[in-house]
Write a protein that holds these residues in place. Structure first.
Motif, short mmCIF file in Angstrom:
data_model
loop_
_atom_site.label_atom_id
_atom_site.label_comp_id
_atom_site.label_asym_id
_atom_site.label_seq_id
_atom_site.Cartn_x
_atom_site.Cartn_y
_atom_site.Cartn_z
N ASP A 98 5.57 0.90 -1.56
CA ASP A 98 5.99 -0.15 -0.63
C ASP A 98 6.85 0.55 0.41
O ASP A 98 6.80 1.77 0.54
CB ASP A 98 6.71 -1.30 -1.35
N ASP A 99 7.68 -0.20 1.14
CA ASP A 99 8.49 0.44 2.18
C ASP A 99 9.61 1.31 1.60
O ASP A 99 10.16 2.15 2.31
CB ASP A 99 9.10 -0.62 3.10
N VAL A 125 4.67 -0.27 5.80
CA VAL A 125 3.28 -0.07 5.41
C VAL A 125 2.58 -1.33 4.92
O VAL A 125 1.45 -1.26 4.44
CB VAL A 125 3.20 1.01 4.31
N GLY A 126 3.21 -2.47 5.03
CA GLY A 126 2.59 -3.70 4.56
C GLY A 126 1.37 -4.07 5.37
O GLY A 126 1.12 -3.56 6.47
N LEU A 179 0.86 0.38 -1.07
CA LEU A 179 0.93 -0.17 0.29
C LEU A 179 1.48 -1.59 0.27
O LEU A 179 1.07 -2.45 1.06
CB LEU A 179 -0.44 -0.12 0.97
N THR A 230 0.99 -4.31 9.45
CA THR A 230 1.86 -3.40 10.19
C THR A 230 1.02 -2.27 10.78
O THR A 230 -0.06 -1.95 10.26
CB THR A 230 2.94 -2.79 9.30
N ARG A 253 -4.64 2.17 5.53
CA ARG A 253 -5.69 1.50 4.77
C ARG A 253 -7.09 1.96 5.16
O ARG A 253 -8.06 1.62 4.47
CB ARG A 253 -5.57 -0.02 4.95
N GLY A 262 0.62 0.49 8.19
CA GLY A 262 -0.09 -0.04 7.04
C GLY A 262 -1.58 -0.17 7.30
O GLY A 262 -2.41 0.17 6.44
#
Length: 513
Positions: free
Chosen positions: A314-315, A44-45, A77, A48, A55, A51
């Motif tokens: 985060d992931d 999800v960064g 995220l 990606t 957003r 991600g």
């Protein structure tokens, strides 16, 4: 863009000699290789595929009670952020690291307007504008030029019913905030009570659990508890025996593939059939019908009991954050306990949260809360969790990121695989209706208040004389319930409720002819 192979759309397919090796007694050696996780849906960064998709939607990022007289550090995220309410009452959500030299604004001072960095005193407004740079006397002009040359990263945020929501996408693509059915179908006398539960694993397996409507018959049943080490509200679904009956599940993509209706039919007793429709909405919203339904009395078109977003931290971590609907309108059995709903607490399914210790209930301050354990096996109550595991244990123990290629599903798992496909189609653009632009336009066309399929229903339907007829009846009933909800989608409010209830009555009567 990451383009993983289609193998992630379904569990691993093995053929020929691989199958025979898989079925060898004591054959763990042949199945000890762990494939990679599915990056397209789990990571999800920034940059990606998932991600960037996430957003483009509004998400709750924390509870309003977390905003005190000091900034609240958050990770959402994969981004390090600080959230605060300034002296004028506005909510700010800024990148944590000061744009000047990188010191964290979690140590900043909340000002009447904005926040000041502890390191050099620069003040930033809630939109990221630099309001003040403390240059020496006589150098104000240089300071003003510098002030105008920098801006702190910021996201729009606001408070709603005890939750702080944020939009972390491109500012010029901001979608409407989705006011589902205008007021989330809260009846007179009911209220939205906020809560937030931390999950030490990837966001998708938490969301998968919401689409897995079958697991209640085992995970939340007393019969699953070792040695009768029974924990009250955690099991037997607070006394709703219908939830221990294996449901006959049917799944229907709706709203142009933007969401999924999950209809489960259960026999409550010889005279009543319980049809519970859960609604899963892209990318991470789940709308739940009454969780404490005993199915003993006729009930048509009961609405939201829980509204929940699965928000990636985060992931490897996520939050279950949303509202429990409390009050007599939804909780007809009077089971709910508002005092047990909040930060790392919930009034049912105690095993949903990492902490089970009783001291977390009652009056408390956020700073007095015990730390959330980072390792689910390192908890003081680990043995109790083994005796009577809950959602938290089942979800987190799937690995920090669940490996989809190792799964071997049954028919009743179809919902979570359908939802994963809806996500994949949205991310890849193979279903434009679920893409961010068309999704936002759909919300505008709905005046920001789309209808939900979420509903709890108890029909007066006597048990059939044969098993075959019983199966046909329950499947037809569930399917036609979803069809009626679809037919009502152009109606709003009381008009829609009246239409649905009338059609449900007609549907019930059709089985008695």
């Amino acid at each position: 863009m990451i383009k993983p192979s289609e193998k992630h759309d379904a569990p691993r397919s093995t053929g020929g000699s691989a199958v025979s090796r898989k079925l060898v007694p004591y054959g763990g050696y042949y199945t000890n290789k762990v494939p990679d996780h599915d990056p397209e849906l789990t990571e999800v960064g920034a940059g990606t595929p998932m991600g960037e998709y996430l957003r483009r939607f509004w998400h709750p990022v924390c509870m309003a009670m977390e905003l005190t007289d000091t900034p609240r550090f958050l990770k959402i995220l994969g981004e390090e952020l600080v959230c605060f309410r300034d002296g004028s009452g506005r909510v700010g959500l800024l990148h944590a690291h000061c744009v000047h030299r990188g010191a964290s604004l979690e140590y900043g001072k909340i000002e009447e307007h904005g926040i000041s960095c502890c390191y050099h005193g620069m003040v930033f407004d809630v939109d990221g504008t630099c309001l003040r740079v403390p240059f020496p006397q006589g150098e104000e002009e240089e300071g003003e030029r510098y002030r105008c040359s920098i801006r702190q990263g910021a996201y729009k945020a606001f408070e709603r019913n005890g939750l702080i929501f944020a939009y972390m996408g491109p500012p010029d693509a901001e979608p409407p905030f989705p006011e589902w059915e205008g007021n989330f179908t809260v009846a007179d006398g009911d209220e939205l009570v906020p809560y937030s539960n931390f999950q030490h694993c990837n966001w998708l397996q938490v969301q998968d659990n919401a689409a897995d409507n079958y697991h209640t018959m085992a995970l939340h049943a007393k019969r699953q508890v070792t040695g009768e080490n029974y924990q009250g509200t955690t099991f037997d679904e607070v006394g709703a025996a219908t939830m221990e009956v294996p449901p006959d599940m049917q799944f229907f993509p709706v709203h142009g593939g933007r969401s999924l209706a999950c209809a489960g039919a259960r026999r409550a007793d010889g005279e009543h059939m319980h049809i519970r429709v859960q609604h899963q909405v892209l990318p991470n919203l789940s709308l739940h019908a009454y969780t404490s339904e005993d199915g003993k009395r006729k009930k048509l078109f009961s609405r939201f009991h829980m509204i929940r977003w699965t928000v990636p931290v985060d992931d490897y971590n996520a939050k279950m954050i949303g509202w429990r609907v409390m009050g007599p309108g939804i909780d007809t059995r009077g089971i709910g306990d508002k005092s047990m709903v909040g930060y790392e607490t919930i009034d049912f399914l105690e095993g949903q949260v990492a902490m089970r210790r009783p001291e977390r209930f009652g009056d408390y301050k956020l700073e007095d809360m015990p730390p959330i354990p980072s390792d689910h096996r390192a908890r003081a109550n680990y043995k109790d969790c083994q005796y009577a595991p809950g959602d938290y244990e089942a979800i987190v123990s799937q690995r920090p990121i669940a490996v989809h290629a190792l799964e071997n599903p049954t028919r009743f798992d179809a919902g979570l695989y359908m939802f994963r496909k809806l996500l994949r189609d949205a991310v890849r653009g193979t279903n434009p209706k679920a893409g961010p632009e068309e999704f936002a336009q759909w919300l505008r066309d709905c005046a920001g208040a789309p209808n939900s399929y979420c509903s709890g229903n108890v029909f007066e339907l006597p048990e059939a004389e044969t098993v075959e007829e019983e199966v046909r009846n329950r499947r037809r009933l569930a399917k036609e319930v979803v069809a009626i909800l679809t037919a009502s989608d152009q109606l709003k409010g009381a008009e829609r409720a009246e239409f649905v209830k009338l059609k449900f009555e007609e549907l019930e009567q059709s089985f008695k002819k």
